[in-house]
Design a protein around this motif. Sequence first.
Motif, PDB file in Angstrom:
ATOM      1  N   TYR A 177       0.839  -1.203   0.000  1.00 45.16           N
ATOM      2  CA  TYR A 177       0.000   0.000   0.000  1.00 45.16           C
ATOM      3  C   TYR A 177       0.872   1.249   0.000  1.00 45.16           C
ATOM      4  N   ARG A 178       1.911   1.254   0.836  1.00 45.69           N
ATOM      5  CA  ARG A 178       2.728   2.455   0.992  1.00 45.69           C
ATOM      6  C   ARG A 178       3.680   2.671  -0.180  1.00 45.69           C
ATOM      7  N   SER A 179       4.314   1.601  -0.645  1.00 45.67           N
ATOM      8  CA  SER A 179       5.330   1.755  -1.686  1.00 45.67           C
ATOM      9  C   SER A 179       4.756   1.776  -3.095  1.00 45.67           C
ATOM     10  N   PHE A 180       3.708   0.982  -3.328  1.00 47.22           N
ATOM     11  CA  PHE A 180       3.188   0.815  -4.687  1.00 47.22           C
ATOM     12  C   PHE A 180       1.764   1.350  -4.846  1.00 47.22           C
ATOM     13  N   LYS A 181       1.212   1.912  -3.770  1.00 44.73           N
ATOM     14  CA  LYS A 181      -0.149   2.478  -3.808  1.00 44.73           C
ATOM     15  C   LYS A 181      -1.197   1.432  -4.164  1.00 44.73           C
ATOM     16  N   LEU A 182      -0.913   0.163  -3.900  1.00 47.15           N
ATOM     17  CA  LEU A 182      -1.925  -0.867  -4.095  1.00 47.15           C
ATOM     18  C   LEU A 182      -3.024  -0.634  -3.056  1.00 47.15           C
ATOM     19  N   PRO A 183      -4.281  -0.501  -3.462  1.00 51.58           N
ATOM     20  CA  PRO A 183      -5.357  -0.100  -2.543  1.00 51.58           C
ATOM     21  C   PRO A 183      -5.780  -1.235  -1.610  1.00 51.58           C
ATOM     22  N   CYS A 184      -5.007  -1.420  -0.556  1.00 51.80           N
ATOM     23  CA  CYS A 184      -5.201  -2.548   0.360  1.00 51.80           C
ATOM     24  C   CYS A 184      -5.957  -2.138   1.619  1.00 51.80           C
ATOM     25  N   LEU A 185      -6.770  -3.060   2.123  1.00 56.52           N
ATOM     26  CA  LEU A 185      -7.425  -2.951   3.409  1.00 56.52           C
ATOM     27  C   LEU A 185      -7.138  -4.235   4.178  1.00 56.52           C
ATOM     28  N   ILE A 186      -7.131  -4.163   5.493  1.00 51.88           N
ATOM     29  CA  ILE A 186      -6.870  -5.327   6.341  1.00 51.88           C
ATOM     30  C   ILE A 186      -8.024  -5.486   7.324  1.00 51.88           C
ATOM     31  N   THR A 187      -8.449  -6.724   7.532  1.00 51.74           N
ATOM     32  CA  THR A 187      -9.438  -7.016   8.565  1.00 51.74           C
ATOM     33  C   THR A 187      -8.811  -7.916   9.625  1.00 51.74           C
ATOM     34  N   ARG A 188      -9.233  -7.732  10.853  1.00 53.01           N
ATOM     35  CA  ARG A 188      -8.810  -8.605  11.952  1.00 53.01           C
ATOM     36  C   ARG A 188     -10.059  -9.020  12.710  1.00 53.01           C
ATOM     37  N   GLY A 189     -10.337 -10.307  12.719  1.00 47.26           N
ATOM     38  CA  GLY A 189     -11.609 -10.756  13.255  1.00 47.26           C
ATOM     39  C   GLY A 189     -11.504 -11.715  14.415  1.00 47.26           C
ATOM     40  N   ASN A 190     -12.568 -11.715  15.230  1.00 43.86           N
ATOM     41  CA  ASN A 190     -12.735 -12.690  16.304  1.00 43.86           C
ATOM     42  C   ASN A 190     -13.042 -14.078  15.735  1.00 43.86           C
ATOM     43  N   ASN A 191     -13.228 -15.038  16.636  1.00 44.65           N
ATOM     44  CA  ASN A 191     -13.550 -16.403  16.231  1.00 44.65           C
ATOM     45  C   ASN A 191     -14.905 -16.468  15.533  1.00 44.65           C
ATOM     46  N   VAL A 192     -14.975 -17.322  14.532  1.00 37.75           N
ATOM     47  CA  VAL A 192     -16.187 -17.474  13.727  1.00 37.75           C
ATOM     48  C   VAL A 192     -16.644 -18.927  13.810  1.00 37.75           C
ATOM     49  N   TYR A 193     -17.954 -19.135  13.821  1.00 40.46           N
ATOM     50  CA  TYR A 193     -18.506 -20.491  13.834  1.00 40.46           C
ATOM     51  C   TYR A 193     -19.716 -20.529  12.922  1.00 40.46           C
ATOM     52  N   GLY A 194     -20.149 -21.745  12.603  1.00 43.50           N
ATOM     53  CA  GLY A 194     -21.329 -21.913  11.763  1.00 43.50           C
ATOM     54  C   GLY A 194     -21.138 -23.019  10.753  1.00 43.50           C
ATOM     55  N   PRO A 195     -22.095 -23.224   9.843  1.00 47.55           N
ATOM     56  CA  PRO A 195     -21.994 -24.250   8.804  1.00 47.55           C
ATOM     57  C   PRO A 195     -20.760 -24.065   7.924  1.00 47.55           C
ATOM     58  N   HIS A 196     -20.252 -25.161   7.415  1.00 49.84           N
ATOM     59  CA  HIS A 196     -19.120 -25.254   6.481  1.00 49.84           C
ATOM     60  C   HIS A 196     -17.763 -25.292   7.173  1.00 49.84           C
ATOM     61  N   GLN A 197     -17.692 -25.219   8.489  1.00 51.73           N
ATOM     62  CA  GLN A 197     -16.396 -25.173   9.166  1.00 51.73           C
ATOM     63  C   GLN A 197     -15.867 -26.588   9.392  1.00 51.73           C
ATOM     64  N   PHE A 198     -14.603 -26.803   9.007  1.00 46.45           N
ATOM     65  CA  PHE A 198     -14.009 -28.131   9.177  1.00 46.45           C
ATOM     66  C   PHE A 198     -13.907 -28.454  10.670  1.00 46.45           C
ATOM     67  N   PRO A 199     -14.161 -29.731  11.057  1.00 48.89           N
ATOM     68  CA  PRO A 199     -14.307 -30.074  12.476  1.00 48.89           C
ATOM     69  C   PRO A 199     -13.026 -30.104  13.307  1.00 48.89           C
ATOM     70  N   GLU A 200     -11.945 -29.508  12.855  1.00 40.29           N
ATOM     71  CA  GLU A 200     -10.773 -29.369  13.723  1.00 40.29           C
ATOM     72  C   GLU A 200     -10.951 -28.202  14.694  1.00 40.29           C
ATOM     73  N   LYS A 201     -11.883 -27.283  14.405  1.00 42.16           N
ATOM     74  CA  LYS A 201     -12.098 -26.106  15.240  1.00 42.16           C
ATOM     75  C   LYS A 201     -13.084 -26.405  16.373  1.00 42.16           C
ATOM     76  N   LEU A 202     -13.096 -25.552  17.389  1.00 41.09           N
ATOM     77  CA  LEU A 202     -13.721 -25.869  18.670  1.00 41.09           C
ATOM     78  C   LEU A 202     -15.180 -26.311  18.568  1.00 41.09           C
ATOM     79  N   ILE A 203     -16.046 -25.479  17.997  1.00 37.87           N
ATOM     80  CA  ILE A 203     -17.476 -25.776  18.028  1.00 37.87           C
ATOM     81  C   ILE A 203     -17.838 -26.973  17.145  1.00 37.87           C
TER      82      ILE A 203
END
Length: 360
Positions: A177-203
Motif C-alpha cells: 500500500y505504501r510503496s506501490f499504492k496498491l489499494p489494500c485494506l486489512i481485517t482482523r476478526g474474532n472467532n467465527v462459527y457456523g456451517p461449512h467449518q471443518f471439524p478441527e475447530k472448537l465448536i
Amino acid sequence: MSSEVTYTPKNILLTGGAGFIASHVAILLCKKYPDYNIVVYDKLDYCSCLENLSELKDLPNFKFIKGDIVTADLVSFVLREEKIDTILHFAAQTHVDNSFGNSFAFTHSNIYGTHVLLESAKACKTVKRFVHVSTDEVYGEGESFETDPMSENHVLEPTNPYAATKAGAEFLVKSYYRSFKLPCLITRGNNVYGPHQFPEKLIPKFTNQLMKGMKLTLHGDGSNTRNFMYVTDVANAFDAIMHKGEPGHVYNIGGRHELANLQVAKDLLKIFGLEQEQDKRITFVSDRKFNDLRYTIDSSKLHALGWKEEMTWEEGLKTTVEWYKKFTNRYGNIDDALVAHPRMLNNTSASINDDVMMGE
C-alpha cells in the motif's frame, strides 16, 4: 469513509473460497449482487469442500478455479483473464495446533502465498481493492478482563506460529500500500462459527465428538475465552468493508459473545440434552504450548460503516448443530480432526484454506 461514498466492484476474486468463511461470502455476494462476477480460487485442501458452494454452481455470475495461491503464473493469468478488480484474500493455513507442529507450511501459505498475490495484483494494474483477511490473534493475548478492547492501532504481539505468519503477511500488505499504492485494506476478526467449518475447530469439533459419543476434550482448565461470531454476520461485515472501507485502513470484526471454552462445552451439552452428564462428558487435556487467555477488540470503525451483529449465540449454536447433524459426511473421515490436539498437515505440506479468522 462516508457511507455515501461507496466502491462498486465488477469482477471479484475470492481466494480460499471453498472453505469456511469465504464460501459464505461468495454465496452472499453472488446472490445479493447478480451484476458482480465472483471467481472462487481454492486449492481444495483437507478443510475445503466444493459442496460448500453447491448452491452457486448454476448461477451465471459464479466461477470456480482450482489453484494454489503460491503458483504465481496461474494467479497472474486468472487476474488478467477474469479482469479482476477486487481481491478478497481469505486463503491461509489457520489452525493453531497445526502451527505448533507444522509451522513451515504456515510460512509458505500465509506469508509467501500473500506475497505472490500482492505482486501479481501490483503487476496486473486493474486491482482497485485488495482486502486482506487477518485475525485478532496478531494482537496477542488480552492483558486481563479489566482492560479495554484493543483498537486497530494496538501493537502486534503474536504468541504462536500461526498468528506470527498472519502478522508477517500484514506487514507485506502494508508495504505494498505504501510503496506501490496498491489499494489494500486489512481485517482482523474474532472467532467465527457456523456451517461449512471443518471439524478441527472448537465448536464443530465438540459437536462431532458428541454426535459420535466421544468425550469433549477441553484444553487446560477451559477458562480461556473467545468472542464467537456467526458466519453470516461475518459475511455481512465483509460486504460492508469491501464497499465502504477505505484503503490503507484496518478494520476489526468483533462480536459481543465472549465465552469461556468450558461454557461453550456446557451449552453444547445442553443442546444435546446431556447437561446432567457434564462430569462424564468433559475431559480436560494438556494445554497448548501457549494459549492466549482472551482476545477482545474494538469494532467501532466497522460499526461506523453500518454493520451490526444480528445472530444471537443461542440461535446460532442451535443452527450450527443442526447443520452438522445433516452434513458432516461431506468431509469424509474426520477422526483425525477430533483428537485433542489434531495435526492435519502430515500429508499436505503447503495447504491452503480460508478460515483465517478463527484460531481456536
